[in-house]
Scaffold this motif. Sequence first.
Motif, PDB file in Angstrom:
ATOM      1  N   ARG A 179     -10.233  -3.829   3.878  1.00 19.34           N
ATOM      2  CA  ARG A 179     -11.050  -4.687   3.019  1.00 19.34           C
ATOM      3  C   ARG A 179     -11.331  -6.021   3.729  1.00 19.34           C
ATOM      4  NH1 ARG A 179     -13.501  -3.228  -1.134  1.00 19.34           N
ATOM      5  NH2 ARG A 179     -11.784  -2.056  -2.013  1.00 19.34           N
ATOM      6  N   ASP A 180     -10.330  -6.573   4.414  1.00 19.07           N
ATOM      7  CA  ASP A 180     -10.542  -7.822   5.156  1.00 19.07           C
ATOM      8  C   ASP A 180     -11.572  -7.617   6.269  1.00 19.07           C
ATOM      9  OD1 ASP A 180      -8.703  -9.158   3.587  1.00 19.07           O
ATOM     10  OD2 ASP A 180      -7.097  -9.093   5.088  1.00 19.07           O
TER      11      ASP A 180
ATOM     12  N   LEU B  44      -9.885   3.765   0.013  1.00 15.43           N
ATOM     13  CA  LEU B  44     -10.117   2.404  -0.438  1.00 15.43           C
ATOM     14  C   LEU B  44     -11.072   2.498  -1.618  1.00 15.43           C
ATOM     15  CD1 LEU B  44      -9.696  -0.649   0.212  1.00 15.43           C
ATOM     16  CD2 LEU B  44     -11.738  -0.491   1.633  1.00 15.43           C
TER      17      LEU B  44
ATOM     18  N   ASP C 183      -5.801  -4.552   7.346  1.00 15.23           N
ATOM     19  CA  ASP C 183      -6.424  -4.417   6.039  1.00 15.23           C
ATOM     20  C   ASP C 183      -7.921  -4.138   6.193  1.00 15.23           C
ATOM     21  OD1 ASP C 183      -7.587  -4.803   3.492  1.00 15.23           O
ATOM     22  OD2 ASP C 183      -6.041  -6.238   2.930  1.00 15.23           O
TER      23      ASP C 183
ATOM     24  N   LEU D 137     -14.004  -5.431   6.324  1.00 19.91           N
ATOM     25  CA  LEU D 137     -15.317  -5.253   5.719  1.00 19.91           C
ATOM     26  C   LEU D 137     -15.918  -6.582   5.276  1.00 19.91           C
ATOM     27  CD1 LEU D 137     -14.551  -2.103   3.542  1.00 19.91           C
ATOM     28  CD2 LEU D 137     -16.024  -2.187   5.567  1.00 19.91           C
ATOM     29  N   GLU D 138     -15.083  -7.482   4.775  1.00 17.25           N
ATOM     30  CA  GLU D 138     -15.572  -8.741   4.217  1.00 17.25           C
ATOM     31  C   GLU D 138     -15.658  -9.872   5.239  1.00 17.25           C
ATOM     32  OE1 GLU D 138     -13.063  -9.473   0.834  1.00 17.25           O
ATOM     33  OE2 GLU D 138     -13.865  -7.738  -0.255  1.00 17.25           O
TER      34      GLU D 138
ATOM     35  N   TYR E 183     -15.047   2.564  -1.574  1.00 15.80           N
ATOM     36  CA  TYR E 183     -15.534   2.723  -0.197  1.00 15.80           C
ATOM     37  C   TYR E 183     -15.507   4.206   0.147  1.00 15.80           C
ATOM     38  CZ  TYR E 183     -16.095   1.791   4.807  1.00 15.80           C
ATOM     39  OH  TYR E 183     -16.555   1.746   6.097  1.00 15.80           O
TER      40      TYR E 183
END
Length: 170
Positions: free
Chosen positions: A152-153, A32, A150, A155-156, A35
Amino acid sequence: MMTRSARSLLAHAVHDEQVRQRYWAKVARPSLDGYTCWPWVGSLHPKGHGRFWVGNLHTRRGPRDVCIIAHRFGWALAHGVDALDDVPVLAHACDEPSCQNPTHLLTSDWGDNLQQYRRRRDIPGSPLHDTRGPGGRACAIRDALLTGADLRDALEAGHSVLDTDQLNLF
């Protein structure tokens, strides 16, 4: 400080190829952009640190399972079991408690680690500022990696509205 029997068990585990393979099988290296953490995808402590079973000690009360914080086992792999005596705390430069990337680990002590935490816990977007707490964040990352969701989802997802809508001033 480890007992002599715990040290012996850990030293045996560090040199056992099957145990090392079992450890590395629980370390993810996601691709990623930006990351660079290597999250632990095995058992997690409520504070987000990986837990790694190294064996059983035989005591007067019977056998006792011995677990170690996963990144401390990784440190022992990289630097030897004796090096753990000199490191009361292994801090994460990335602030991800489940991270196993050895380049993200810093030797520290309790006081300095607490001071660093207090400095960075309120930074918008920081892993330390995650609304799920460190255990919830680590579980979300692990679950995303294990299910193919996902990353990224994951993490956020723990960022508050204030964090996500914050403008960069500099």
